[in-house]
Design a protein around this motif. Structure first.
Motif, PDB file in Angstrom:
ATOM      1  N   LEU A  16       1.060  -1.098   0.003  1.00  0.00           N
ATOM      2  CA  LEU A  16       0.032  -0.092   0.048  1.00  0.00           C
ATOM      3  C   LEU A  16       0.720   1.093   0.094  1.00  0.00           C
ATOM      4  O   LEU A  16       1.836   1.326   0.810  1.00  0.00           O
ATOM      5  CB  LEU A  16      -0.856  -0.034   1.376  1.00  0.00           C
ATOM      6  N   LEU A  17       0.524   2.142  -0.530  1.00  0.00           N
ATOM      7  CA  LEU A  17       1.122   3.381  -0.806  1.00  0.00           C
ATOM      8  C   LEU A  17       1.361   4.204   0.665  1.00  0.00           C
ATOM      9  O   LEU A  17       0.373   4.096   1.343  1.00  0.00           O
ATOM     10  CB  LEU A  17       0.365   4.391  -1.743  1.00  0.00           C
ATOM     11  N   PRO A  19       2.966   7.556   1.758  1.00  0.00           N
ATOM     12  CA  PRO A  19       3.780   8.712   1.282  1.00  0.00           C
ATOM     13  C   PRO A  19       4.425   9.240   2.383  1.00  0.00           C
ATOM     14  O   PRO A  19       5.721   9.884   2.337  1.00  0.00           O
ATOM     15  CB  PRO A  19       2.518   9.573   0.987  1.00  0.00           C
ATOM     16  N   LYS A  43       2.123   3.020  13.930  1.00  0.00           N
ATOM     17  CA  LYS A  43       2.040   3.684  15.132  1.00  0.00           C
ATOM     18  C   LYS A  43       2.192   2.454  16.291  1.00  0.00           C
ATOM     19  O   LYS A  43       1.720   1.197  15.785  1.00  0.00           O
ATOM     20  CB  LYS A  43       0.975   4.572  15.056  1.00  0.00           C
ATOM     21  N   LEU A  69      -8.778   0.241  16.404  1.00  0.00           N
ATOM     22  CA  LEU A  69      -7.624   0.862  16.521  1.00  0.00           C
ATOM     23  C   LEU A  69      -6.991   0.422  15.049  1.00  0.00           C
ATOM     24  O   LEU A  69      -5.892   1.206  14.614  1.00  0.00           O
ATOM     25  CB  LEU A  69      -6.574   0.099  17.625  1.00  0.00           C
ATOM     26  N   ASN A  71      -7.381  -0.068  10.744  1.00  0.00           N
ATOM     27  CA  ASN A  71      -8.399   0.067   9.649  1.00  0.00           C
ATOM     28  C   ASN A  71      -8.215  -1.315   8.843  1.00  0.00           C
ATOM     29  O   ASN A  71      -6.875  -1.459   7.939  1.00  0.00           O
ATOM     30  CB  ASN A  71      -8.315   1.091   8.626  1.00  0.00           C
ATOM     31  N   VAL A  73      -9.156  -2.254   6.018  1.00  0.00           N
ATOM     32  CA  VAL A  73      -8.789  -2.154   4.659  1.00  0.00           C
ATOM     33  C   VAL A  73      -7.340  -1.898   4.360  1.00  0.00           C
ATOM     34  O   VAL A  73      -6.590  -2.286   3.364  1.00  0.00           O
ATOM     35  CB  VAL A  73      -9.792  -1.132   4.142  1.00  0.00           C
ATOM     36  N   THR A  74      -6.732  -1.025   5.336  1.00  0.00           N
ATOM     37  CA  THR A  74      -5.406  -0.556   4.882  1.00  0.00           C
ATOM     38  C   THR A  74      -4.230  -1.034   6.007  1.00  0.00           C
ATOM     39  O   THR A  74      -2.965  -0.566   5.536  1.00  0.00           O
ATOM     40  CB  THR A  74      -5.465   1.071   4.984  1.00  0.00           C
TER      41      THR A  74
ATOM     42  N   LEU B  57      -6.325   9.304  15.536  1.00  0.00           N
ATOM     43  CA  LEU B  57      -6.095   7.741  15.186  1.00  0.00           C
ATOM     44  C   LEU B  57      -6.133   7.651  13.722  1.00  0.00           C
ATOM     45  O   LEU B  57      -5.138   7.313  13.091  1.00  0.00           O
ATOM     46  CB  LEU B  57      -7.146   6.855  15.707  1.00  0.00           C
ATOM     47  N   ARG B  58      -7.296   7.727  12.975  1.00  0.00           N
ATOM     48  CA  ARG B  58      -7.479   7.928  11.391  1.00  0.00           C
ATOM     49  C   ARG B  58      -8.643   9.155  11.432  1.00  0.00           C
ATOM     50  O   ARG B  58      -9.711   8.981  12.069  1.00  0.00           O
ATOM     51  CB  ARG B  58      -7.785   6.786  10.721  1.00  0.00           C
ATOM     52  N   LEU B  65     -17.896   5.972  15.769  1.00  0.00           N
ATOM     53  CA  LEU B  65     -18.597   5.038  16.918  1.00  0.00           C
ATOM     54  C   LEU B  65     -19.385   5.975  17.737  1.00  0.00           C
ATOM     55  O   LEU B  65     -19.735   5.593  18.812  1.00  0.00           O
ATOM     56  CB  LEU B  65     -17.313   4.480  17.765  1.00  0.00           C
ATOM     57  N   GLU B  94     -15.112   4.470   7.430  1.00  0.00           N
ATOM     58  CA  GLU B  94     -14.778   3.729   8.613  1.00  0.00           C
ATOM     59  C   GLU B  94     -15.893   2.892   9.057  1.00  0.00           C
ATOM     60  O   GLU B  94     -15.568   2.047   9.819  1.00  0.00           O
ATOM     61  CB  GLU B  94     -14.512   4.952   9.559  1.00  0.00           C
ATOM     62  N   GLY B 100     -13.891   0.483   1.232  1.00  0.00           N
ATOM     63  CA  GLY B 100     -12.681   1.346   0.830  1.00  0.00           C
ATOM     64  C   GLY B 100     -12.141   2.212   1.909  1.00  0.00           C
ATOM     65  O   GLY B 100     -12.892   2.119   3.175  1.00  0.00           O
ATOM     66  N   ALA B 101     -11.127   2.924   1.665  1.00  0.00           N
ATOM     67  CA  ALA B 101     -10.692   3.732   2.710  1.00  0.00           C
ATOM     68  C   ALA B 101     -10.100   4.821   2.246  1.00  0.00           C
ATOM     69  O   ALA B 101      -9.696   5.057   0.847  1.00  0.00           O
ATOM     70  CB  ALA B 101      -9.532   3.206   3.588  1.00  0.00           C
ATOM     71  N   LEU B 103      -6.760   7.601   2.308  1.00  0.00           N
ATOM     72  CA  LEU B 103      -5.470   7.518   2.897  1.00  0.00           C
ATOM     73  C   LEU B 103      -5.001   8.999   2.499  1.00  0.00           C
ATOM     74  O   LEU B 103      -5.514   9.775   1.787  1.00  0.00           O
ATOM     75  CB  LEU B 103      -4.686   6.873   2.191  1.00  0.00           C
ATOM     76  N   ARG B 104      -3.828   9.171   3.217  1.00  0.00           N
ATOM     77  CA  ARG B 104      -3.137  10.545   3.148  1.00  0.00           C
ATOM     78  C   ARG B 104      -2.936  10.818   1.668  1.00  0.00           C
ATOM     79  O   ARG B 104      -2.363   9.768   0.904  1.00  0.00           O
ATOM     80  CB  ARG B 104      -1.774  10.235   3.796  1.00  0.00           C
ATOM     81  N   PRO B 106      -0.787  11.353  -1.550  1.00  0.00           N
ATOM     82  CA  PRO B 106       0.596  11.214  -1.783  1.00  0.00           C
ATOM     83  C   PRO B 106       1.227  12.153  -1.800  1.00  0.00           C
ATOM     84  O   PRO B 106       2.615  12.210  -1.700  1.00  0.00           O
ATOM     85  CB  PRO B 106       0.377  10.187  -3.314  1.00  0.00           C
ATOM     86  N   LEU B 108       1.230  14.449   0.158  1.00  0.00           N
ATOM     87  CA  LEU B 108       1.505  14.945   1.587  1.00  0.00           C
ATOM     88  C   LEU B 108       0.959  16.204   1.857  1.00  0.00           C
ATOM     89  O   LEU B 108       1.364  16.718   2.648  1.00  0.00           O
ATOM     90  CB  LEU B 108       2.706  14.677   1.822  1.00  0.00           C
ATOM     91  N   HIS B 146      -7.101  10.109  -0.743  1.00  0.00           N
ATOM     92  CA  HIS B 146      -6.562   9.077  -1.565  1.00  0.00           C
ATOM     93  C   HIS B 146      -7.466   7.922  -1.497  1.00  0.00           C
ATOM     94  O   HIS B 146      -7.521   7.178  -0.421  1.00  0.00           O
ATOM     95  CB  HIS B 146      -5.258   8.811  -1.347  1.00  0.00           C
ATOM     96  N   THR B 148      -8.825   4.197  -1.838  1.00  0.00           N
ATOM     97  CA  THR B 148      -8.323   3.026  -2.226  1.00  0.00           C
ATOM     98  C   THR B 148      -9.464   1.812  -1.720  1.00  0.00           C
ATOM     99  O   THR B 148     -10.090   2.200  -0.892  1.00  0.00           O
ATOM    100  CB  THR B 148      -6.941   2.722  -1.511  1.00  0.00           C
TER     101      THR B 148
END
Lengths: 88, 237
Positions: A16-17, A19, A43, A69, A71, A73-74, B57-58, B65, B94, B100-101, B103-104, B106, B108, B146, B148
């Motif tokens: 997985l990417l 960055p 982490k 805690l 995901n 998927v990733t 966390l994300r 929740l 989530e 899917g999800a 993400l950051r 690419p 940045l 991003h 995915t």
């Protein structure tokens, strides 16, 4: 009941990417470290948990990962019992 | 037509969403707090952008929740339309309501600018007022956009016509330069299998008045209004 120290490691899935890892790898190369092939950023969560046994403590930690805690998927996770803190 | 606009601690597009719904006759937006365990009598739900719970966390991980999301889940299970924008999209992924999800980026970088979107399907309560293939100009503002998903999920999204919007060029073509976060398959917004949940990173609620520079987001709200008032039945495949 004992209080366990769970160390929860959460890492981006292989392939997985990542960055952030890439940016850190570039920065290390800029610092003069030759041969930095790859860096991946995850982490670590230190969880203090009261549980009746070590097995149960770890199982609860893994359930926490599946629910919140990490995901699914990733990210991959790993829960280890790093120590027993005290009798709770 | 009552719309619940959900506010989490850290939401910052809830008032933008509220205002967009206010602009269109027929909508009555109402705020709901993240601790509310019930939505009350509403016809649609808007999950706004922002940084719920500080993105700890994300992005979206803690918000999914919160008590109000249990009510949103029930509402969606009953077929109620749910629109999640930006952080709202992240919350939906989530919570598992969308696959899917996010993400950051690419790059940045936090990307905050207009993008072009191609309408990929009109078969939804949110896109029926658009023409398929239409190119919209709508702003994005995110650091984690991003998209995915697994190969299987991406194939399902494609095969079931569940990609609502793709990032595109001004002419509607797909190019790496027009994909601001390198999302897989240029995905900017997707639908759930029942097509009543839409998650998207761009902000249609910020493109509803001339003074905002674009009114291309209006179609989304008009689609929803038509869907709710039953004047435009969602077409079946």
């Amino acid at each position: 009941m004992k209080r366990y120290h769970l160390e929860v490691r959460v890492k981006p899935r292989p392939g997985l990417l990542d960055p952030q890892g890439k940016a850190v790898a570039h920065a290390l190369s800029d610092l003069g470290y030759a041969g930095v092939a790859d860096v991946r950023v995850g982490k670590i969560l230190d969880v203090e948990l009261d549980a009746p046994s070590e097995t149960e403590a770890r199982e609860r930690g893994e359930e926490m990962c599946r629910k919140l805690l990490a995901n699914p998927v990733t990210e991959d996770f790993e829960v280890t019992v790093a120590g027993i803190l005290e009798d709770a | 037509m009552k719309v619940a606009v959900i506010t989490f601690p850290g939401s910052n597009c809830d008032y933008d969403g509220y205002q967009a719904f206010k602009l269109l006759d027929g909508f009555e937006p109402e705020f709901r707090w993240h601790r509310d365990a019930a939505l009350g009598d509403v016809d649609a739900v808007f999950l706004p952008g922002g940084f719920s719970y500080g993105d700890y966390l994300r992005p979206g991980a803690i918000a999914h929740l919160s008590p109000v999301m249990e009510a949103v889940r029930d509402f969606a299970a009953g077929g109620g339309p749910v629109l999640g924008v930006c952080n709202g999209f992240q919350v939906l992924c989530e919570s598992g309501l969308l696959p899917g999800a996010l993400l950051r980026n690419p790059s940045l970088r936090f990307r905050s600018h207009d993008v072009h979107l191609r309408v990929e399907t009109t078969r939804s309560p949110f896109t029926s007022a658009y023409e398929k293939g239409a190119v919209l100009r709508i702003p994005i503002a995110h650091g984690d956009g991003h998209y995915t998903a697994s190969k299987e999920e991406l194939a399902e999204l494609e095969g079931e016509d569940r990609i609502a919007f793709r990032y595109c060029t001004t002419e509607g073509g797909l190019a790496p330069e027009s994909n601001p976060n390198h999302s897989e398959h240029h995905i900017a917004g997707i639908l759930n299998p029942a097509r009543n949940i839409l998650g998207m990173m761009p902000h249609p609620e910020r493109a509803v008045e001339d003074i905002l520079g674009s009114t291309d987001g209006l179609g989304l709200f008009e689609s929803l209004r038509a869907h709710l008032s039953g004047t435009l039945a969602t077409q079946t495949p």
